[in-house]
Design a protein around this motif. Structure first.
Motif, PDB file in Angstrom:
ATOM      1  N   ARG B 172       0.834  -1.202   0.000  1.00 59.82           N
ATOM      2  CA  ARG B 172       0.000   0.000   0.000  1.00 59.82           C
ATOM      3  C   ARG B 172       0.871   1.255   0.000  1.00 59.82           C
ATOM      4  N   PHE B 179      -3.647   0.763  -2.744  1.00 63.79           N
ATOM      5  CA  PHE B 179      -2.568  -0.162  -3.096  1.00 63.79           C
ATOM      6  C   PHE B 179      -1.585   0.555  -4.020  1.00 63.79           C
ATOM      7  N   GLN B 183       1.789  -3.606  -6.366  1.00 63.36           N
ATOM      8  CA  GLN B 183       0.638  -4.492  -6.218  1.00 63.36           C
ATOM      9  C   GLN B 183      -0.243  -4.417  -7.463  1.00 63.36           C
ATOM     10  N   VAL B 187      -1.664  -7.561  -9.537  1.00 62.42           N
ATOM     11  CA  VAL B 187      -3.116  -7.784  -9.631  1.00 62.42           C
ATOM     12  C   VAL B 187      -3.571  -7.706 -11.093  1.00 62.42           C
ATOM     13  N   GLU B 191      -5.600 -10.532 -13.000  1.00 61.14           N
ATOM     14  CA  GLU B 191      -6.965 -10.275 -13.492  1.00 61.14           C
ATOM     15  C   GLU B 191      -7.060 -10.473 -14.991  1.00 61.14           C
ATOM     16  N   ARG B 240     -17.822  -1.658  -6.145  1.00 59.29           N
ATOM     17  CA  ARG B 240     -18.280  -2.930  -5.566  1.00 59.29           C
ATOM     18  C   ARG B 240     -17.175  -3.532  -4.683  1.00 59.29           C
ATOM     19  N   ALA B 241     -17.526  -4.651  -4.022  1.00 64.94           N
ATOM     20  CA  ALA B 241     -16.578  -5.270  -3.079  1.00 64.94           C
ATOM     21  C   ALA B 241     -15.316  -5.778  -3.771  1.00 64.94           C
ATOM     22  N   GLY B 242     -15.441  -6.247  -5.011  1.00 63.27           N
ATOM     23  CA  GLY B 242     -14.279  -6.828  -5.683  1.00 63.27           C
ATOM     24  C   GLY B 242     -13.389  -5.819  -6.386  1.00 63.27           C
ATOM     25  N   GLU B 244     -10.903  -2.432  -6.819  1.00 61.19           N
ATOM     26  CA  GLU B 244      -9.790  -1.976  -5.983  1.00 61.19           C
ATOM     27  C   GLU B 244      -9.170  -0.692  -6.534  1.00 61.19           C
ATOM     28  N   PRO B 258     -12.908  -5.793 -12.202  1.00 62.34           N
ATOM     29  CA  PRO B 258     -13.055  -7.109 -12.818  1.00 62.34           C
ATOM     30  C   PRO B 258     -14.527  -7.391 -13.127  1.00 62.34           C
ATOM     31  N   ASP B 259     -14.767  -8.156 -14.140  1.00 65.13           N
ATOM     32  CA  ASP B 259     -16.131  -8.540 -14.563  1.00 65.13           C
ATOM     33  C   ASP B 259     -17.011  -7.319 -14.824  1.00 65.13           C
TER      34      ASP B 259
END
Lengths: 335, 329
Positions: B172, B179, B183, B187, B191, B240-242, B244, B258-259
């Motif tokens: 971080r 982040f 990182q 990631v 992804e 959303r939760a996923g 970043e 993502p998605d």
């Protein structure tokens, strides 16, 4: 898979049997190695400067001061050699304490002749900040400062004033450095998510990633699997460096075995975990196959070291982690 | 992005406080020397505490400026020069006083400048003592100065090195809480592999703070450092939760989705931009944000997606500048 195995085989053959943990540019555990190197250089430089100072004092017929400088120089030289020869300089703190006590006594009991030993007192707080943890440094600097300032009352009045001011500035700056270093370290430790030895993510990061992955698995109705890799209990009987070496090698093999979308973690128990989102049966079989090959090559991990755990719809990040840690605990208990 | 240790050591308040402490200690010393009848020393050195106090006030008044060396360097010189003048008459006293310089230099000048400054003082000390004092005394003075100076230099170097290493292991950014770029690279690779395998979309939103250098210059590092966590939290509230948030460079933040298909990313981008404009930023009223988004196309690698986003963001920044120039003109 065949190509990957061939690549792995070449790498395993190329790897020397005993990798050195504390030296080498590819060593990930460089923090300790760099600190060690810098400390050893510092002590050698001090030893050299003090030896020169002793020579000058001896040429100037100041045998008392020359002997003090020479004593400290020899101590610093020995300490530098000790730092270079030992791989674990800060596992035992007594050499630092011994050095500090000797320096403090030399300063306090050698000021009757002239004011020369006062110079050692100026760098003593910095040495304390350099070598000792913050709390120990604080206690020792406080005690020594008190004794030193009281001792100055019996010294030459004209020099004592200036010496006490310079000493106070030195102590304050050393304390400020020590404090800032500690605060920065605490802040960085909070942000540090990777393990220095293996480069794998730490357990704290696993919880964060589970919080991200579980909603995604729910949303997409995909399978989320956690593969736990436990190393044998016999590793706990190895020396710290040997264990580090084995753990590092295992991490290297694991990182080569997993797919790009998988993530490797090192748990607090030293065991490893692979997080496998969107996992299929073929992924798990592939991982098992690769792992079996890699671990057989490392000749140190039991065959039944891999345990799988799947996400269930009633799990959240905390309960899934809890189940994982329970599985880890069961695996460690003797049969 | 700056080191945690550097943030503290560059703090104007710490610098000002240390100069005030030294000035007070020097004043007490002057009183002591006056009582002992050392009038010449008192007269020459009396300028030092006055300059230090003045420098402390100046540091406080210019606390938002990025560089304050134009204040701290003369302040240290005001400590050094009187002692060099008095050195031939009382070398022990002057040497003791000069030994304060390495300590203070690392605190008020920073590591690199302090290395150079101390080296210059050591050379001048050697030169002067060689002229006015016996050679052995000159060498002894130099060695003692080096002994103390190198101790501080090694400690400063060790702390710096430790922080650099620890920062390389950090995931971080310590200023914003997002982040970091290290990182992000890991990631993004992960992804992209997942997106390719699952045949699902993946989008990125780039957010760049406009005129970041000017913001730092106008408001200071501390104000900007306080604003950044608020910005990151505001963005996190929208996603959303996923998803970043990452901080890639000083002014550049990226949001990994993502998605998320292209139309979803565009809607989210517009929402973030609107929220940013509507929200009140009390410390930074004049802050503006450029945003752009890209969605990964099949077979595109991580670096290609990133490059495409950077190009689009640069184009967006140019368009914002042109719009601003047009509005002003």
């Amino acid at each position: 898979l065949k190509a990957s195995r061939q690549r792995l085989q070449t790498q395993v053959q190329d790897q020397p049997p005993g990798i050195t943990m504390l030296t080498g540019k590819h060593n990930r555990y460089f923090l300790r190695a760099r600190e060690l190197r810098l400390s050893a250089i510092y002590c050698l430089v001090l030893a050299a400067l003090l030896a020169l100072l002793a020579l000058i004092d001896w040429l100037d017929n100041r045998t008392g001061e020359a002997s003090v400088a020479m004593t400290v120089s020899v101590i610093c030289g020995f300490y530098a050699v000790y730092l270079t020869l030992t791989d674990k300089p800060w596992q035992q703190r007594w050499p630092e304490w011994l050095l500090v006590v000797i320096l403090a006594l030399l300063v306090l009991f050698n000021m009757h002749g002239g004011m020369e030993p006062v110079y050692f007192a100026y760098w003593l707080p910095f040495y304390l900040a350099f070598a000792l943890p913050w709390r120990n440094m604080l206690i020792l600097a406080g005690v020594f400062s008190l004794l030193f300032l009281v001792r100055l009352l019996w010294a030459d009045a004209a020099l004592a004033g200036q010496a006490s001011v310079t000493y106070l500035v030195a102590v304050l700056v050393a304390l400020a450095f020590g404090w800032m270093n500690r605060q920065g370290e605490l802040q960085l430790t909070d942000n540090m998510g990777a393990d220095p030895l293996t480069g794998a993510y730490q357990q704290g990061q696993l919880l964060h990633d589970l919080r991200r992955e579980i909603p995604r698995a729910d949303r997409q109705s995909t399978r989320l699997t956690l593969a736990l890799i436990q190393h044998p209990a016999s590793w706990s009987f190895l020396s710290a460096d040997q264990r580090d070496e084995h753990v590092s090698m295992l991490a290297l093999r694991l990182s080569e075995s997993i797919l790009p979308q998988h993530t490797l973690y090192r748990l607090d128990s030293d065991h490893f975990l692979v997080l496998m989102p969107n996992s299929r049966q073929s992924d798990i079989e592939g991982l098992e196959s690769n792992l079996g090959y890699c671990l057989a090559a490392s000749e140190s991990v039991a065959e039944d070291c891999l345990q799988l755990l799947s996400y269930r719809t009633d799990d959240d990040a905390a309960t899934l982690l809890q189940r994982l840690l329970e599985l880890d605990q069961q695996g460690r208990e003797p049969a | 992005m700056i080191d945690c240790f550097d943030v503290r050591i560059r703090s104007p308040m710490i610098r000002a406080a240390s100069l005030i402490v030294v000035a007070v200690l020097l004043l007490l010393l002057l009183i002591n020397q006056y009582w002992l009848g050392m009038y010449q020393r008192v007269l020459v050195v009396a300028i030092s505490p006055a300059v230090l106090l003045l420098a402390a006030v100046a540091l406080f008044l210019t606390r938002h400026q990025k560089s304050q060396h134009w204040i701290t360097l003369p302040a240290l010189l005001a400590l050094v020069i009187p002692q060099l003048i008095l050195l031939p008459d009382g070398w022990r006293q002057s040497l003791n006083a000069l030994l304060m310089i390495p300590f203070l230099a690392y605190l008020v000048l920073g590591r690199r400048l302090a290395h150079r400054f101390n080296l210059v003082v050591a050379l001048v000390l050697l030169l002067e003592t060689m002229i006015f004092l016996p050679p052995l005394t000159a060498l002894r003075s130099l060695l003692i100065f080096l002994l103390v100076g190198l101790s501080v230099a090694f400690l400063a170097q060790m702390i710096h090195q430790k922080h650099v290493v620890m920062r390389s292991l950090a995931l971080r950014d310590s200023e914003s809480g997002a982040f970091n770029s290290r990182q992000f690279a890991a990631v993004l690779r992960r992804e992209v592999a997942r997106s390719e395998r699952a045949r699902r979309p993946m989008s990125l939103i780039g957010m760049s703070l406009e005129e970041f250098g000017q913001l730092l210059h106008l408001h200071g590092e501390m104000v900007v450092a306080q604003f950044l966590p608020d910005l990151v939290n505001a963005v996190r509230d929208e996603v959303r939760a996923g998803d970043e948030v990452f901080r890639i460079r000083d002014e550049l933040f990226l949001l990994m989705l993502p998605d998320c298909p292209e139309d979803g990313a565009i809607v989210l981008m517009e929402r973030i931009k609107r929220q940013f404009e509507q929200r009140q930023w009390p410390a930074l009223a004049d802050v503006a944000l450029s945003v752009a988004t890209v969605t990964r196309i099949p077979n595109e690698t991580a670096s290609e997606v990133e490059r495409r986003l950077m190009k689009r963001l640069a184009k967006q920044r140019r368009a914002s500048l042109q719009a601003a120039a047009f509005a002003n003109g």
